[in-house]
Design an enzyme around this catalytic site. Structure first.
Site, PDB file in Angstrom:
ATOM      1  N   SER A 148       0.837  -1.196   0.000  1.00 32.38           N
ATOM      2  CA  SER A 148       0.000   0.000   0.000  1.00 32.38           C
ATOM      3  C   SER A 148       0.870   1.242   0.000  1.00 32.38           C
ATOM      4  CB  SER A 148      -0.942   0.004   1.203  1.00 32.38           C
ATOM      5  OG  SER A 148      -0.200   0.121   2.400  1.00 32.38           O
ATOM      6  N   ASP A 149       0.380   2.281  -0.609  1.00 31.97           N
ATOM      7  CA  ASP A 149       1.078   3.559  -0.661  1.00 31.97           C
ATOM      8  C   ASP A 149       0.807   4.318   0.641  1.00 31.97           C
ATOM      9  OD1 ASP A 149       2.313   5.914  -1.362  1.00 31.97           O
ATOM     10  OD2 ASP A 149       1.090   6.293  -3.124  1.00 31.97           O
ATOM     11  N   ALA A 150       1.859   4.844   1.239  1.00 36.83           N
ATOM     12  CA  ALA A 150       1.764   5.668   2.458  1.00 36.83           C
ATOM     13  C   ALA A 150       0.867   4.984   3.485  1.00 36.83           C
ATOM     14  CB  ALA A 150       1.288   7.069   2.115  1.00 36.83           C
TER      15      ALA A 150
END
Length: 92
Positions: A74-76
């Site tokens: 997942s991003d951030a």
């Protein structure tokens, strides 16, 4: 993030099926065909659904249609943000 409203990377995006398949999917297909072992999901909404929780993107397209068998990160704080986006009840 190229299709986000107002050019802001955290804003939602409305993308037609035509644009999705002809503009955004080809680079992912090329990366998968070249042997990419992981893919990163976005944290914004795509057509009203958070990308990090989209069955359409992560399973139907990525796994089933593109044949990706690697892992997705997942991003951030995309997974934690699902509660803020009112897609999950809480962060547990």
């Amino acid at each position: 993030y190229g299709a986000s409203r107002g050019g802001r990377d955290y804003d939602d995006a409305e993308v037609s099926d035509n644009e999705l398949w002809n503009v955004y999917i080809p680079p992912f297909r090329a990366a998968i065909d070249a042997g990419a072992g992981n893919v990163m999901s976005a944290y914004m909404d795509l057509n009203g659904v958070p990308a990090a929780a989209s069955r359409t993107l992560l399973t139907d397209i990525l796994r089933d249609q593109l044949g990706f068998d690697g892992f997705v990160v997942s991003d951030a704080n995309a997974v934690r943000s699902l509660a803020v986006q009112h897609f999950a009840e809480d962060q547990t």
